[in-house]
Motif scaffolding. Sequence first.
Motif, mmCIF file in Angstrom:
data_model
loop_
_atom_site.group_PDB
_atom_site.id
_atom_site.type_symbol
_atom_site.label_atom_id
_atom_site.label_comp_id
_atom_site.label_asym_id
_atom_site.label_seq_id
_atom_site.Cartn_x
_atom_site.Cartn_y
_atom_site.Cartn_z
ATOM 1 N N THR A 217 2.929 6.801 -1.238
ATOM 2 C CA THR A 217 2.049 5.638 -1.110
ATOM 3 C C THR A 217 1.794 5.012 -2.473
ATOM 4 O O THR A 217 1.768 3.782 -2.610
ATOM 5 N N ALA A 218 1.606 5.836 -3.488
ATOM 6 C CA ALA A 218 1.395 5.317 -4.840
ATOM 7 C C ALA A 218 2.599 4.492 -5.296
ATOM 8 O O ALA A 218 2.440 3.419 -5.884
ATOM 9 N N ALA A 219 3.787 4.975 -5.011
ATOM 10 C CA ALA A 219 4.994 4.235 -5.395
ATOM 11 C C ALA A 219 5.048 2.883 -4.684
ATOM 12 O O ALA A 219 5.403 1.860 -5.290
ATOM 13 N N LYS A 220 4.685 2.859 -3.404
ATOM 14 C CA LYS A 220 4.673 1.595 -2.661
ATOM 15 C C LYS A 220 3.610 0.652 -3.212
ATOM 16 O O LYS A 220 3.837 -0.571 -3.296
ATOM 17 N N ALA A 221 2.452 1.185 -3.574
ATOM 18 C CA ALA A 221 1.393 0.345 -4.124
ATOM 19 C C ALA A 221 1.847 -0.332 -5.412
ATOM 20 O O ALA A 221 1.647 -1.541 -5.600
#
Length: 261
Positions: A217-221
Amino acid sequence: MLNSAHYADGEPVWLELSTPDLDRAEDFYAGLFGWSLQRMGPDMGNYGLFTLHGKTVAAVMPMPADKVPPAWTIYFKTPDASASAQTIERNGGTVTTAATDVMDLGRLAACTDPQGAAFAVWEPGTNKGLGLVTDTNAFFWAELESPEPPAAVTFYGRVFGWETTTMHMEGGDYLMPHPAGGTPEDMFAGVAPLDPATSGRGSYWLPYFNVSDCDATAAKALAGGARAEVEPRDIPGVGRMARFTDPHGAVFAVMTPNPRS
């Protein structure tokens, strides 16, 4: 733990994003959480509802950034918005928008606590609150970053009747409210000292979203234009979390909770 089937008085019941760009917000949160945006149209001030699996997970209000800084606002349930507003003022808080009817949906008052954290109260009418909480990609925890956690807990206790459990953690105690008469299983929030890295922001309420994989999720954010304030990290006994500002500066956090024993 929050349960959309029954919100107790004093619990978070609604979550609203103020943003200067509705289209950009729609793209970002759709890519991050898989949310869809239901637009209410000009007659409703272009208000929008983010949905997941057909249920409301958050709301969004387009607002010029020079009038209202982009931010997430947490609404807490009250049986009487006018009475809560009076209690807030008696205990050192500020009412920035007096108790107001929102058609037949409910009644709200916008406020700040004595340390300056913005929040709102919601007296439900036909709108009883968010349709989905706690599940993956939904709101499941609120955290108050405060320069004076004990004073903050006292204030909100007087306003909402909260009771508090204390968790001893590295760096200081973590205070966790739950509704009056409830148990620690009913906890929905934490009160923490201000993070020195972001203390210039002042006191504020931070929404957490439940995610299945914090790092993914952090990478997508980041790919979607967010800025990381706290890189993914483990909180022993709790889970793995990260904190971001979205492309316009609204602060939020994500967490992959540890499985319950």
